[in-house]
Design an enzyme around this catalytic site. Structure first.
Site, PDB file in Angstrom:
ATOM      1  N   ASP A  36       0.632  -1.282   0.036  1.00 54.65           N
ATOM      2  CA  ASP A  36       0.143   0.186  -0.065  1.00 54.65           C
ATOM      3  C   ASP A  36       0.933   1.199   0.164  1.00 54.65           C
ATOM      4  OD1 ASP A  36      -2.325   1.434   0.056  1.00 54.65           O
ATOM      5  OD2 ASP A  36      -2.615   1.126   2.201  1.00 54.65           O
ATOM      6  N   HIS A  53       2.639   3.265  -9.111  1.00 51.00           N
ATOM      7  CA  HIS A  53       2.399   1.820  -9.211  1.00 51.00           C
ATOM      8  C   HIS A  53       3.429   1.306  -9.821  1.00 51.00           C
ATOM      9  CE1 HIS A  53      -1.543   2.182  -7.376  1.00 51.00           C
ATOM     10  NE2 HIS A  53      -2.352   3.093  -8.357  1.00 51.00           N
ATOM     11  N   LEU A 147       9.968 -21.071  -4.653  1.00 44.96           N
ATOM     12  CA  LEU A 147       9.123 -20.017  -4.145  1.00 44.96           C
ATOM     13  C   LEU A 147       7.738 -20.195  -4.736  1.00 44.96           C
ATOM     14  CD1 LEU A 147       8.713 -17.519  -2.228  1.00 44.96           C
ATOM     15  CD2 LEU A 147       9.406 -16.241  -4.201  1.00 44.96           C
TER      16      LEU A 147
HETATM   17  C1  FPP Z   1      -2.212   0.340  -2.950  1.00 44.94           C
HETATM   18  O1  FPP Z   1      -1.552   1.555  -2.822  1.00 44.94           O
HETATM   19  C2  FPP Z   1      -1.713  -0.386  -4.147  1.00 44.94           C
HETATM   20  C3  FPP Z   1      -2.466  -1.147  -5.088  1.00 44.94           C
HETATM   21  C4  FPP Z   1      -3.949  -1.026  -5.484  1.00 44.94           C
HETATM   22  C5  FPP Z   1      -1.778  -1.841  -6.489  1.00 44.94           C
HETATM   23  C6  FPP Z   1      -0.465  -2.670  -5.760  1.00 44.94           C
HETATM   24  C7  FPP Z   1       0.189  -2.855  -7.011  1.00 44.94           C
HETATM   25  C8  FPP Z   1       1.377  -3.189  -7.294  1.00 44.94           C
HETATM   26  C9  FPP Z   1       2.479  -2.607  -6.077  1.00 44.94           C
HETATM   27  C10 FPP Z   1       1.968  -3.541  -8.492  1.00 44.94           C
HETATM   28  C11 FPP Z   1       1.473  -4.633  -9.011  1.00 44.94           C
HETATM   29  C12 FPP Z   1       2.470  -5.382 -10.009  1.00 44.94           C
HETATM   30  C13 FPP Z   1       2.127  -6.525 -10.291  1.00 44.94           C
HETATM   31  C14 FPP Z   1       3.170  -7.279 -11.107  1.00 44.94           C
HETATM   32  C15 FPP Z   1       0.815  -7.538 -10.043  1.00 44.94           C
HETATM   33  P1  FPP Z   1      -2.499   2.758  -3.259  1.00 44.94           P
HETATM   34  O2  FPP Z   1      -2.745   3.114  -4.587  1.00 44.94           O
HETATM   35  O3  FPP Z   1      -3.760   2.428  -2.475  1.00 44.94           O
HETATM   36  O4  FPP Z   1      -1.813   4.037  -2.622  1.00 44.94           O
HETATM   37  P2  FPP Z   1      -2.388   5.307  -1.752  1.00 44.94           P
HETATM   38  O5  FPP Z   1      -3.247   4.551  -0.670  1.00 44.94           O
HETATM   39  O6  FPP Z   1      -1.525   5.717  -1.202  1.00 44.94           O
HETATM   40  O7  FPP Z   1      -3.491   5.864  -2.574  1.00 44.94           O
END
Ligand code: FPP
Length: 256
Positions: A36, A53, A147
């Protein structure tokens, strides 16, 4: 209450101890991570959310390598939730391109590292290009014995539980299962994690202290570790720190 609060605070990262020596015989076998804070990371830098992201995707690589080094058996990563569809269309589109992008770059390395890629979540409602890329990765890596890299993609724990209950109900209806024979084990075997052990350690980044519909059943007795670090800033050292804290916990599973 005060005591409780300070104990809670003590479980959070203070980022002052970058190196930790770990007991190699007590490495958590299954680590689950709620990645997150990508959006906030981007905002802090004056960048669009998708830049967060993109950066978050790069971190996955480093954490997978560290998980392999540490001989973690299963790494579950919350990549896209059933609730994430509520985000602006452009962000959803971008997020759902990342698995494909990641696998295009990394699948050969994952093969070389003997990593088995798995996806838990509704593949049928994903865009075709995403579903195709992840299905190919699962197929190609299915015989790997290292893994298990388990991506939660279009995943929601309540949805998973509802689907499991429907299957169990059907078996009772058709007479292949008696209602008296429904046990915790039966429910577990109908979840998307059917053949995986429950997570030993759950990590959530970005300072939020909630589960957000992630593995509610499976996390019943897991140890939780929260950090204020935003996912794009998360490093191998934070993973080590989380495991060091985990190793100090006494897991009693409700016993004494
Ligand atoms: C939450 O941060 C994150 C997500 C909803 C997406 C997580 C995805 C990745 C880290 C990359 C995925 C990659 C692959 C290969 C599957 P947020 O956007 O809610 O952050 P915020 O709370 O600061 O707005």
């Amino acid at each position: 209450m005060l005591e409780k609060f300070s104990k809670w605070k003590g479980n959070r990262s203070n980022h002052t101890t970058p190196s930790h020596s770990l007991d190699e015989s007590a490495i958590p076998k299954h680590v689950a991570i709620i990645m997150d804070g990508n959006g906030r990371w981007a905002k802090k830098k004056g960048l669009p959310r998708i830049a967060g992201h993109r950066e978050g995707m790069k971190v996955i690589n480093k954490i997978v390598r560290k998980a392999i080094d540490l001989k973690i058996e299963v790494l579950s990563l919350y990549a896209f939730s059933t609730e994430n569809w509520k985000r602006p269309r452009t962000e959803v589109d971008y997020l759902l391109k990342l698995p494909e992008r990641f696998l295009k770059l990394e699948l050969p390395n994952l093969m070389e590292e003997n990593v088995q890629v798995r996806i838990m979540g509704g593949l049928d409602t994903l865009p075709e290009h995403t579903a195709k890329a992840v299905t190919k990765a699962m197929e190609e890596t299915k015989d790997n014995t290292g893994l298990i890299l388990n991506f939660a993609l279009n995943y929601g724990s309540r949805y998973e539980l509802v689907e499991a209950m429907k299957q169990v109900a059907k078996e009772v209806e058709t007479g292949t299962l008696s209602s008296d024979a429904i046990t915790e084990d039966v429910i577990s075997r109908h979840l998307m994690t059917a053949d995986l052990r429950d997570p030993d350690l759950l990590i959530r980044t970005s300072g939020e202290i909630r589960l957000s519909n992630f593995m509610l059943w499976q996390l019943a007795y897991s140890e939780f570790w929260f950090t204020d670090v935003l996912w794009p800033d998360f490093t191998e050292h934070h993973l080590t720190e989380a495991i060091a804290v985990y190793q100090k916990r006494a897991r009693r599973y409700g016993g004494v």
